[in-house]
Scaffold this active site. Structure first.
Site, PDB file in Angstrom:
ATOM      1  N   GLY A   1       0.787  -1.230   0.000  1.00 64.87           N
ATOM      2  CA  GLY A   1       0.000   0.000   0.000  1.00 64.87           C
ATOM      3  C   GLY A   1       0.818   1.279   0.000  1.00 64.87           C
ATOM      4  CB  THR A   2       4.293   2.215  -0.937  1.00 61.32           C
ATOM      5  OG1 THR A   2       4.358   1.606  -2.227  1.00 61.32           O
ATOM      6  CG2 THR A   2       4.969   1.340   0.096  1.00 61.32           C
ATOM      7  CG  ASN A   3       1.697   3.101  -5.781  1.00 65.59           C
ATOM      8  OD1 ASN A   3       2.106   4.109  -6.339  1.00 65.59           O
ATOM      9  ND2 ASN A   3       2.260   1.914  -5.928  1.00 65.59           N
TER      10      ASN A   3
ATOM     11  CG  ASN B   1      -3.419  -0.698 -13.035  1.00 64.71           C
ATOM     12  OD1 ASN B   1      -3.354  -0.959 -11.830  1.00 64.71           O
ATOM     13  ND2 ASN B   1      -2.687  -1.341 -13.933  1.00 64.71           N
TER      14      ASN B   1
ATOM     15  CG  HIS C   1       2.179  -1.854 -15.578  1.00 67.23           C
ATOM     16  ND1 HIS C   1       1.865  -3.108 -15.139  1.00 67.23           N
ATOM     17  CD2 HIS C   1       3.291  -1.983 -16.358  1.00 67.23           C
ATOM     18  CE1 HIS C   1       2.725  -3.977 -15.635  1.00 67.23           C
ATOM     19  NE2 HIS C   1       3.605  -3.328 -16.380  1.00 67.23           N
TER      20      HIS C   1
ATOM     21  CD  GLU D   1      12.974   5.562  -2.893  1.00 63.67           C
ATOM     22  OE1 GLU D   1      13.072   5.082  -1.767  1.00 63.67           O
ATOM     23  OE2 GLU D   1      13.959   5.899  -3.594  1.00 63.67           O
TER      24      GLU D   1
ATOM     25  CB  ALA E   1       8.079   6.449 -11.808  1.00 66.67           C
ATOM     26  CD  GLU E   2       5.068   1.787  -8.902  1.00 65.90           C
ATOM     27  OE1 GLU E   2       4.083   1.478  -8.232  1.00 65.90           O
ATOM     28  OE2 GLU E   2       6.009   0.999  -9.103  1.00 65.90           O
TER      29      GLU E   2
HETATM   30  C1  GRF Z   1       3.564  -1.344  -7.336  1.00 62.70           C
HETATM   31  O1  GRF Z   1       4.808  -1.539  -7.933  1.00 62.70           O
HETATM   32  C2  GRF Z   1       2.520  -1.264  -8.409  1.00 62.70           C
HETATM   33  O2  GRF Z   1       2.896  -0.572  -9.522  1.00 62.70           O
HETATM   34  C3  GRF Z   1       2.371  -2.729  -8.706  1.00 62.70           C
HETATM   35  O3  GRF Z   1       2.379  -3.346  -7.427  1.00 62.70           O
HETATM   36  C4  GRF Z   1       3.140  -2.570  -6.538  1.00 62.70           C
HETATM   37  C5  GRF Z   1       2.264  -2.217  -5.384  1.00 62.70           C
HETATM   38  O4  GRF Z   1       2.936  -1.593  -4.366  1.00 62.70           O
HETATM   39  N1  GRF Z   1       1.301  -3.022  -9.578  1.00 62.70           N
HETATM   40  P1  GRF Z   1       2.138  -0.964  -3.146  1.00 62.70           P
HETATM   41  O5  GRF Z   1       1.154  -1.990  -2.623  1.00 62.70           O
HETATM   42  O6  GRF Z   1       1.464   0.286  -3.611  1.00 62.70           O
HETATM   43  O7  GRF Z   1       3.205  -0.675  -2.118  1.00 62.70           O
END
Ligand code: GRF
Length: 213
Positions: free
Chosen positions: A12-14, A108, A110, A178, A180-181
């Protein structure tokens, strides 16, 4: 106010990047109305609880078949009445019915530059392993709208990340997160909340300024 539901499976870091973005106001006018995980042990559920965000687990293990699981998942989404759905590391293919009902209202993240290293089988560390095996020098992350295929929907935001010679899949995964996402997912949500995003065919357009209503 844009009401979003965030679907998660793991750390769940995103999700945390979204929570932080709302708190520090880099994401405007947005509320997380619910978090749903398919995995009971996902740390993402704890992150939601810590912030008093309604959280639920809908696990395929609790249902006799895929159809019943999908039904329960969709029902839970409906309960939160979101305007928009964010898949933030959600490792389950989402039901066709959800794609239809929320057409152009699901995004989403990716962890590669689509159309490279995406599609069926490319998830989690596997993406970064494939990147290192192929020897590309630049990878990154993509936020895309979700259609009925796997990672085939309209591309919204992308950010590049350099691969280093000594990278392991784990090290590269962390750098992609770190650099990009955690940047482009909150940014994507903010742009949507500002009403600046339009999808036409397989293209996504971002207006320079918010439209006055
Ligand atoms: C991330 O790399 C996302 O892009 C991928 O799964 C990972 C999830 O990480 N699909 P988190 O649960 O958000 O830490």
């Amino acid at each position: 106010m844009l009401k979003i539901v965030v679907l998660v499976s793991g750390g769940g870091t995103n999700l945390q990047a979204i929570i932080d973005g709302i708190e520090n106001q880099t994401i405007h006018n947005t509320e997380i109305v619910g978090v749903i995980s398919n995995n009971r042990n996902a740390y993402a559920l704890k992150r939601a609880e810590q912030k008093n965000i309604p959280a639920a687990c809908i696990s395929p293990k609790d249902y006799e078949n895929r159809a019943l699981f999908y039904q329960a998942l969709l029902k839970k989404v409906h309960e939160f009445s979101p305007d928009f759905i964010v898949l933030a590391g959600f490792l389950v293919a989402i039901p066709e019915e959800m794609v239809k009902q929320y057409e152009n209202r699901i995004i989403n993240i990716h962890p590669s530059l689509i159309p490279s290293f995406c599609g069926v089988g490319y998830y989690g560390l596997k993406v970064h392993e494939a990147v290192l095996q192929r020897g590309v020098k630049i990878t990154g992350a993509t936020v895309h709208f979700v259609d009925s295929g796997t990672d085939t929907g309209p591309i919204f935001l992308q950010k590049e990340v350099y691969v280093e010679e000594e990278d392991t899949p784990e090290v590269l995964q962390r750098r992609v997160m770190e650099q990009a996402e955690w940047l482009i997912l909150p940014k994507a949500i903010d742009l949507i909340a500002q009403g600046r995003v339009f999808v036409s065919g397989n293209k996504v357009y971002v207006k320079e300024h918010e439209i006055e209503s």
